[in-house]
Scaffold this active site. Structure first.
Site, PDB file in Angstrom:
ATOM      1  N   SER A  28       0.837  -1.157   0.027  1.00 48.97           N
ATOM      2  CA  SER A  28       0.005  -0.118  -0.128  1.00 48.97           C
ATOM      3  C   SER A  28       0.711   1.268  -0.005  1.00 48.97           C
ATOM      4  CB  SER A  28      -0.881  -0.044   1.274  1.00 48.97           C
ATOM      5  OG  SER A  28      -1.954   0.877   0.985  1.00 48.97           O
TER       6      SER A  28
ATOM      7  N   ASP B 240       9.763   5.530 -10.410  1.00 42.83           N
ATOM      8  CA  ASP B 240       9.178   6.328 -11.586  1.00 42.83           C
ATOM      9  C   ASP B 240       9.949   7.353 -11.881  1.00 42.83           C
ATOM     10  OD1 ASP B 240       7.380   4.289 -12.322  1.00 42.83           O
ATOM     11  OD2 ASP B 240       5.835   5.405 -11.322  1.00 42.83           O
TER      12      ASP B 240
ATOM     13  N   LYS C 195      -1.271  -4.186  -3.261  1.00 43.67           N
ATOM     14  CA  LYS C 195      -2.479  -3.584  -3.018  1.00 43.67           C
ATOM     15  C   LYS C 195      -2.490  -2.089  -3.352  1.00 43.67           C
ATOM     16  CE  LYS C 195      -4.806  -1.766   1.121  1.00 43.67           C
ATOM     17  NZ  LYS C 195      -4.771  -0.466   0.933  1.00 43.67           N
TER      18      LYS C 195
END
Length: 760
Positions: A487, A498, A512
Site C-alpha cells: 500500500s 518512476d 495492494k
C-alpha cells in the site's frame, strides 16, 4: 494438535494494541461485569449461550450496509447473491480449517445462505448469531474430546498420516469422521512433545493444561466477538481491505496510526491465568516509577481511590482497558513479582497515567560501515515499520505532532551529520498507513513533482504530489522491499522508481492498490449515548495509480535488483484474494524523471551477482529458504513414531549444519548457547517469558543478509559515481545540482484538518 484458532477466536484471544500498542495473546477466565471507570467502555460480561446481538450492533450493521452499497469504490448491492458470499466468508472466518463443523451442521445452516441480506436490512441478526452459537458449542466439544483422549494414550506404531493443510478439504461428514480427525490432531500434538524428549506424564500434563486453557478461552467468546466476526465477513466480501472495527478495535487502530496512547507504558501479554508484563516502555510512567519489572503478573487493578478488582483469569483486552485511561488520572496495580511463587507477597504500585509514545513502530536509523577493496563507506539505514501520523494533533496545530515524514527528515539530518554516502529506506514488512505520509515522504527525496494518482469511484483522477522545493537527501538511495511491503510502501517505492530517484531492491511487493477511509458510525447513529458503541467502517473509496499510469494492484512493485523469493507469494499477497480488484492502468501524469538509473544498473547487477556468488552468508540464506519452502510444501505428516524419529534426525542434522555455518559467518554475534534443535512441541505462550525474550534478542543479533547486501549495492553505486563525473550527472537527481550540504530537510507544518485516507 497445533491449534490454530479461527478468526472469531483470535478476535477474542488477541488484542492489537496492549498497554503499549502491540499484539498480545489473551488470558483465560471470567470477564468483568462492571463498566470500566477509566476508559468509559463497558467491560465484557461472561458469555452465556445463546449469544444475542444488541440493538446497537444491529444498527451498526445496517449503517455499514448503507455506506457499503452507496459509497464503496466498487459498490455492490446487498442482495441474495451477496448474502451467499458473506455466508461462505463467515464460515471460513469461523472454521477455515474445517475442524469444528460437520456437513450435517452445514445442512442445518443452508437456509441461511441467502438470508444474511435480510438479517442486516431488517436489523435481525439472529441467523448469523445462531451459527456463532453453534460454533462455540462445537469448539467446546472438541476441547472436551481432546482432553478425554489423553488418559488413553496413542499407538505410534501404526502407519497413518495427518493432513496439515485443510483449507481445501471437505468438512467432516459426521461426528465419527470429526472424532477421527481430532484423534489425529491430538495424537500429533502428543508426538511432537514426545519427539522433543518429554515423557508421557509430562506430555499429559502439558496437553491437559493446553486444552483446558483453550476451553476457558472459548467460553469467554461473547456477543461482541460474534458481531465482529460476522461484520468482518461482510466487509471483506466487498473487497479484501474493507473492514469493520468494533469500538475497541477502532481505538487500537487509532493508536497504531498516531503511535501514542494514554496509559502506563507497559506491553502486556497473557500467560496461564495471569496478565504478565512483557516489556516496559522507556519514558513511560511504569519505567519512571522503577516499581514494575518484566515478568510481573497483574492480579488486581483499582481506579483512583476505588476498590481493587481481582483480574486473575480475565481477558487481556479487559485488563488493558482497566489500565488505559485519561491522562493524569491514577491507576493502582497489584502485582505478583516475577521472581515470586504463586503464594508470594503481592506489591501495590500506584501510577499516574500519561501520554505514552509507542516508539517500537517509529522510524529508526543506523549506520553500516561497508568495507571492500581497502575502501570504507558509511551507508545510512532508516527502518520505517509503518506510515504513521497523528491526524488529530496535526489538525489542532500541534507543532510536535507525530509523523513518519517528520521523523525521517530528522533522521536524515542526523545521518548526514555522520557522513553517510548513501541511504537505504528499509520498508520490509511495512504494510502501509497514511496516504498523505507516503506523498510527503517522497517529497524528502525529490525537489517537486507528482507522486501518485488517485481515482475515485466516479472516475475522477486526482494527481497528488510534492509542491515544496528542496530535498532532505540528494545522494544515492535504495528502497528495500519484500512481499510484506504494501500500500503506502508501494506508493513510495513506485514513485521513487518512476522518478528514477533511487534503486528498488528486494522481492516484488504485496500488490495492494486501493485507498481506504474511516467512517465513524457513531456520527450517524440514532442513539444519544456519549459512549462509542457503533465502531468504525474502514472502507475502500478509491484506487491509486503510479505516475506512469500503471497500477500496483495485484502486480505490486517489481524491484530493479531482485532478491530470492521466500515462497510466501502462494498464500500471501493481493493475488491470493479471490475478490481482489483487477489490474488496470490510466494515462500517465505529467512528470519528468529526475535521473536515469539505467545508466549504471547493469554494472550494479553484475557486481551484485559476482559478490553473492561467493558469499557464505548469501549461500546459507538460499539453503535456508530452500529448506523452508520444502517444509511448507508438505501437506501431510506421518503419525508413525519410527518414521518421525528418522525425519527428525535428518532435520536435526540440517539445522546443526545451518547453525555451524552461521557461527562461522557471524562469530561472536551468535550466542554461545544458541540451539540448533527443532520443534519443542510447545505453543508460543507455553514457553517461559525469559526464554521467549532471549530468543527474540538473539534473533536481532543475527546478520541481516539482505540489508547488508543492499548497503553493499549502494557502496558500489557511490564508487561508480565518484569514478565517473559523466555517469554521476546521469544517475544523481537533477544532474547532481543538489549537494548533500545544501539539501533541505523538509518538515511539513501543521495544516487544517481534512479527511485523511489510510492504507493500513
Amino acid at each position: 494438535m497445533t491449534f490454530r484458532p479461527s478468526l472469531a477466536l483470535l478476535v477474542a484471544l488477541t488484542l492489537a494494541g496492549s498497554a503499549a500498542g502491540v499484539q498480545a495473546q489473551q488470558a483465560p477466565a471470567a470477564a468483568p461485569a462492571a463498566d470500566d471507570a477509566a476508559t468509559g467502555q463497558p467491560a465484557r460480561k461472561a458469555s452465556v449461550l445463546p449469544l444475542q446481538a444488541t440493538s446497537e450492533e444491529a444498527e451498526a450493521a445496517q449503517l455499514s450496509a448503507r455506506f457499503l452499497t452507496r459509497f464503496h469504490y466498487d459498490a455492490q448491492p446487498l442482495d441474495d447473491a451477496m448474502s451467499a458470499r458473506i455466508y461462505a466468508k463467515y464460515l471460513d472466518q469461523l472454521d477455515g480449517e474445517k475442524v469444528f463443523f460437520t456437513q450435517e451442521d452445514l445442512a442445518k445452516f443452508a437456509p441461511l445462505k441467502t438470508k444474511f441480506d435480510d438479517a442486516i436490512w431488517n436489523k435481525d441478526l439472529s441467523g448469523p448469531f445462531s451459527i456463532f452459537n453453534l460454533y462455540v458449542k462445537r469448539a467446546s466439544e472438541r476441547m472436551h474430546y481432546a482432553l478425554g483422549l489423553l488418559d488413553k494414550g496413542f499407538d505410534f506404531s501404526k502407519d497413518e498420516s495427518y493432513v496439515l493443510d485443510r483449507e481445501k478439504a471437505d468438512w467432516p461428514k459426521d461426528q465419527a469422521e470429526l472424532d477421527n480427525l481430532w484423534r489425529q490432531r491430538t495424537k500429533n500434538d502428543w508426538l511432537r512433545l514426545k519427539l522433543a524428549g518429554k515423557d508421557d506424564a509430562e506430555i499429559r500434563k502439558t496437553l491437559t493444561k493446553r486444552y483446558s486453557t483453550l476451553l476457558d478461552r472459548i467460553k469467554q467468546l461473547d456477543g461482541e466477538d460474534a458481531f465482529q466476526s460476522f461484520m468482518t465477513a461482510y466487509a471483506e466480501t466487498t473487497d479484501p481491505h474493507t473492514d469493520y472495527l468494533g469500538p475497541r478495535l477502532a481505538q487500537n487502530f487509532d493508536i497504531s496510526m498516531k503511535l501514542s496512547l494514554e496509559g502506563i507504558g507497559a506491553v502486556l501479554q497473557a500467560r496461564d491465568e495471569y496478565t504478565q508484563i512483557r516489556e516496559i516502555v522507556p519514558g513511560g510512567p511504569a519505567a519512571k516509577s522503577g516499581k514494575l519489572e518484566v515478568g510481573d503478573r497483574i492480579v488486581a487493578i483499582g481506579q483512583d481511590n476505588g476498590p481493587m478488582v481481582d483480574v486473575i483469569g480475565w481477558r487481556l483486552d479487559d485488563v488493558v482497558n482497566k489500565i488505559r485511561g485519561k491522562k493524569d488520572t491514577t491507576v493502582r496495580i497489584e502485582v505478583l513479582p516475577a521472581d515470586a511463587g504463586p503464594d508470594g507477597k503481592h506489591e501495590l504500585v500506584t501510577l499516574v497515567r500519561k501520554k505514552v509514545v509507542v516508539e517500537e513502530q517509529a522510524a529508526k536509523s543506523k549506520v553500516i560501515d561497508i568495507k571492500d577493496g581497502g575502501v570504507t563507506r558509511k551507508i545510512g539505514v532508516i527502518d520505517l515499520p509503518t506510515f504513521y501520523a497523528d491526524f488529530a494533533a496535526r489538525a489542532k496545530g500541534d507543532p510536535n505532532y507525530k509523523s513518519a515524514t517528520r521523523d525521517v527528515a530528522k533522521l536524515l539530518t542526523g545521518l548526514k551529520a555522520q557522513g553517510v554516502e548513501g541511504v537505504v529506506m528499509d520498508l520490509r514488512n511495512n504494510g502501509g498507513g497514511s496516504l498523505d505520509e507516503a506523498n510527503e515522504l517522497t517529497g524528502l527525496f525529490i525537489d517537486t513533482g507528482p507522486v501518485v494518482q488517485v481515482r475515485k469511484a466516479n472516475g475522477e483522477v486526482e494527481v497528488q504530489g510534492d509542491d515544496d522545493p528542496g530535498l532532505a537527501w540528494s545522494g544515492p538511495m535504495a528502497v528495500l522491499v519484500n512481499r510484506g511491503s504494501a500500500s503506502a510502501s508501494e506508493i513510495f517505492a513506485a514513485a521513487i522508481q518512476d522518478h528514477g530517484r533511487g534503486l528498488i531492491i528486494g522481492e516484488p511487493t504485496f500488490g495492494k492498490g486501493t485507498v481506504q477511509n474511516l467512517v465513524d458510525l457513531d456520527r450517524f447513529a440514532q442513539s444519544d449515548s456519549e459512549k462509542p458503541q457503533m465502531g468504525e467502517l474502514k472502507m475502500t473509496i478509491a484506487e491509486f495509480f503510479r505516475i506512469n499510469g500503471g497500477s500496483t494492484q495485484l502486480k505490486g512493485v517489481t524491484p530493479d535488483i531482485q532478491f530470492p523469493k521466500n515462497g510466501d507469494e502462494k498464500d500471501f499477497g493481493e493475488s491470493t484474494y479471490d475478490n481482489a480488484l483487477p489490474w488496470t492502468q490510466i494515462a500517465p501524469a505529467q512528470y519528468k524523471p529526475v535521473a536515469d538509473l539505467k545508466a549504471y544498473l547493469p554494472q550494479l547487477e553484475k557486481l551484485h551477482e559476482e559478490r553473492v556468488a561467493t558469499s557464505p552468508a548469501w549461500k546459507l540464506m538460499l539453503d535456508q529458504l530452500a529448506q523452508y519452502k520444502k517444509m511448507r510444501d508438505k501437506t501431510t505428516i506421518s503419525l508413525n513414531l519410527a518414521q518421525r524419529q528418522a525425519e527428525r534426525k535428518q532435520l536435526d542434522k540440517i539445522q546443526a549444519d545451518f547453525l555451524a555455518r552461521r557461527k562461522a559467518i557471524d562469530g561472536d554475534a551468535v550466542p554461545a548457547d544458541a540451539d540448533s534443535s527443532l520443534d519443542d512441541g510447545l505453543n508460543a505462550n507455553e514457553r517461559s517469558l525469559k526464554s521467549e525474550l532471549k530468543a527474540e534478542k538473539d534473533a536481532k543479533k543475527a546478520k541481516d543478509v539482505e540489508l547488508d547486501e543492499t548497503a553493499h549495492i549502494l557502496f558500489d553505486a557511490v564508487g561508480l559515481i565518484k569514478a565517473d563525473p559523466k555517469l554521476a550527472a546521469e544517475v544523481l537527481p537533477y544532474g547532481g545540482k543538489f549537494s548533500s550540504a545544501a539539501a533541505v530537510a523538509q518538515v511539513p507544518a501543521p495544516t487544517a484538518a481534512k479527511p485523511t485516507p489510510t492504507q493500513p
